[in-house]
Motif scaffolding. Structure first.
Motif, short mmCIF file in Angstrom:
data_model
loop_
_atom_site.label_atom_id
_atom_site.label_comp_id
_atom_site.label_asym_id
_atom_site.label_seq_id
_atom_site.Cartn_x
_atom_site.Cartn_y
_atom_site.Cartn_z
N LYS A 71 0.82 -1.22 0.00
CA LYS A 71 0.00 0.00 0.00
C LYS A 71 0.85 1.26 0.00
CE LYS A 71 -3.78 -2.28 -0.10
NZ LYS A 71 -4.44 -2.46 -1.38
N TYR A 72 1.96 1.27 0.69
CA TYR A 72 2.86 2.44 0.67
C TYR A 72 3.61 2.52 -0.66
CZ TYR A 72 2.61 3.14 5.80
OH TYR A 72 2.23 3.38 7.09
N GLY A 73 4.01 1.36 -1.15
CA GLY A 73 4.77 1.31 -2.39
C GLY A 73 5.99 2.22 -2.35
N GLU A 74 6.25 2.89 -3.45
CA GLU A 74 7.40 3.79 -3.55
C GLU A 74 7.08 5.18 -3.02
OE1 GLU A 74 10.50 2.83 -4.71
OE2 GLU A 74 9.60 0.82 -4.69
N ASP A 75 5.84 5.37 -2.53
CA ASP A 75 5.42 6.69 -2.08
C ASP A 75 5.78 6.96 -0.63
OD1 ASP A 75 4.19 7.50 -4.56
OD2 ASP A 75 2.70 5.95 -4.13
N VAL A 76 6.25 5.96 0.10
CA VAL A 76 6.67 6.17 1.48
C VAL A 76 8.02 6.88 1.49
CG1 VAL A 76 7.81 3.93 1.80
CG2 VAL A 76 6.86 5.14 3.76
N VAL A 77 8.13 7.91 2.31
CA VAL A 77 9.39 8.63 2.48
C VAL A 77 10.13 8.08 3.69
CG1 VAL A 77 10.44 10.90 2.88
CG2 VAL A 77 8.40 10.70 1.41
N ALA A 78 9.42 7.96 4.82
CA ALA A 78 10.02 7.45 6.05
C ALA A 78 8.95 7.24 7.10
CB ALA A 78 11.06 8.44 6.58
N GLY A 79 9.23 6.33 8.02
CA GLY A 79 8.41 6.22 9.21
C GLY A 79 8.78 7.36 10.14
N THR A 80 7.79 7.90 10.85
CA THR A 80 8.08 9.03 11.73
C THR A 80 7.84 8.74 13.21
OG1 THR A 80 5.88 9.99 11.46
CG2 THR A 80 7.60 10.70 9.91
N GLN A 81 6.90 7.86 13.50
CA GLN A 81 6.67 7.53 14.91
C GLN A 81 5.80 6.30 15.06
OE1 GLN A 81 4.94 11.27 16.19
NE2 GLN A 81 2.92 10.35 16.35
N MET A 82 5.88 5.73 16.26
CA MET A 82 5.03 4.61 16.62
C MET A 82 4.51 4.91 18.02
SD MET A 82 5.91 0.55 16.55
CE MET A 82 5.52 0.23 14.84
N ASN A 83 3.21 4.83 18.21
CA ASN A 83 2.59 5.15 19.49
C ASN A 83 1.71 4.01 19.96
OD1 ASN A 83 3.64 7.82 19.68
ND2 ASN A 83 2.09 8.49 18.21
N ASN A 84 1.41 4.05 21.25
CA ASN A 84 0.46 3.11 21.86
C ASN A 84 0.77 1.65 21.53
OD1 ASN A 84 -1.04 5.29 22.99
ND2 ASN A 84 -1.90 5.64 20.97
N VAL A 85 2.03 1.29 21.69
CA VAL A 85 2.47 -0.07 21.44
C VAL A 85 1.99 -0.96 22.59
CG1 VAL A 85 4.49 -1.58 21.19
CG2 VAL A 85 4.47 0.70 20.13
N LYS A 86 1.29 -2.04 22.25
CA LYS A 86 0.78 -2.94 23.28
C LYS A 86 0.94 -4.39 22.84
CE LYS A 86 -3.10 -4.01 26.21
NZ LYS A 86 -4.47 -3.75 26.59
N PHE A 87 1.59 -5.16 23.69
CA PHE A 87 1.73 -6.59 23.47
C PHE A 87 0.66 -7.27 24.34
CE2 PHE A 87 5.91 -4.57 23.11
CZ PHE A 87 6.16 -4.84 21.77
N SER A 88 -0.42 -7.71 23.71
CA SER A 88 -1.60 -8.17 24.45
C SER A 88 -1.51 -9.60 24.93
CB SER A 88 -2.84 -8.06 23.57
OG SER A 88 -2.96 -6.77 23.06
N LYS A 89 -1.00 -10.48 24.08
CA LYS A 89 -0.91 -11.91 24.40
C LYS A 89 0.40 -12.43 23.83
CE LYS A 89 -5.04 -12.54 26.17
NZ LYS A 89 -5.24 -12.87 27.55
N PRO A 90 0.94 -13.49 24.42
CA PRO A 90 2.18 -14.05 23.88
C PRO A 90 1.97 -14.72 22.52
CG PRO A 90 1.40 -15.35 25.76
CD PRO A 90 0.49 -14.17 25.63
N VAL A 91 3.04 -14.72 21.75
CA VAL A 91 3.07 -15.41 20.46
C VAL A 91 3.94 -16.65 20.64
CG1 VAL A 91 3.83 -15.28 18.05
CG2 VAL A 91 2.68 -13.32 19.12
N TYR A 92 3.37 -17.81 20.33
CA TYR A 92 4.04 -19.09 20.51
C TYR A 92 4.53 -19.64 19.17
CZ TYR A 92 2.06 -19.19 25.21
OH TYR A 92 1.74 -18.89 26.50
N PRO A 93 5.48 -20.58 19.23
CA PRO A 93 5.90 -21.26 18.00
C PRO A 93 4.69 -21.85 17.28
CG PRO A 93 7.37 -21.84 19.80
CD PRO A 93 6.23 -21.06 20.40
N ASN A 94 4.71 -21.73 15.98
CA ASN A 94 3.67 -22.22 15.07
C ASN A 94 2.39 -21.39 15.07
OD1 ASN A 94 5.31 -24.40 14.13
ND2 ASN A 94 4.87 -25.42 16.07
N ASP A 95 2.37 -20.28 15.81
CA ASP A 95 1.24 -19.36 15.68
C ASP A 95 1.25 -18.76 14.28
OD1 ASP A 95 0.26 -19.73 18.24
OD2 ASP A 95 0.77 -17.72 18.96
N THR A 96 0.08 -18.50 13.76
CA THR A 96 -0.06 -17.86 12.46
C THR A 96 -0.62 -16.47 12.69
OG1 THR A 96 -0.41 -19.99 11.37
CG2 THR A 96 -1.13 -18.02 10.17
#
Length: 141
Positions: A71-96
């Motif tokens: 969706k960004y394709g070649e039109d993305v210039v740069a990432g500028t920030q990431m907010n409200n990062v939340k790890f809700s549940k663990p990710v286990y081996p073989n999770d999809t």
């Protein structure tokens, strides 16, 4: 897609990605060498009952899946920030994992660029949310 092609409320779904135990251990050995990510025996005795992916690994995979939608394709210039990062549940081996990205904010900067914010929500194979974050990128117009 260019900045002007996005609308608030647009929602995009990614492909899926199955994570392996070897990947979890390899990533964590280099970037997050805590026992719950790299030591099978100790992790099996802990609260998660086994190896889990590092949150940083989950975040990286979520971003990878989003970027691979193109969706960004070649039109993305740069990432500028990431907010409200939340790890809700663990990710286990073989999770999809899969990600749903929703455009939540747009802000024009001059005529040639704009800031686009998407809310990334990552689900496992049981449709349980394992990760959420808001990601803002500078896109050309």
């Amino acid at each position: 897609m260019k900045f002007d092609d996005f609308s608030i409320g647009d929602t995009f779904k990614t492909a899926t990605y199955q994570i392996s135990e070897d990947e979890i251990i390899k990533f964590a050995s280099e970037f997050d060498p805590q026992y719950m990510h790299i030591d099978k025996k100790k992790a099996s005795e802990g609260r998660f009952n086994g190896i889990i992916a590092s949150g940083m690994h989950t975040m990286s995979l979520s971003f990878k899946l989003w970027v691979e939608t193109g969706k960004y394709g070649e039109d993305v210039v740069a990432g500028t920030q990431m907010n409200n990062v939340k790890f809700s549940k663990p990710v286990y081996p073989n999770d999809t994992l899969r990600v749903v990205a929703e455009v939540t904010n747009k802000h024009s900067i001059k005529k040639e660029n704009g800031l686009l914010t998407v809310a990334l929500t990552t689900y496992n194979q049981n449709d349980i949310i394992v990760f959420k974050s808001e990601l803002t990128a500078l896109l050309s117009n």
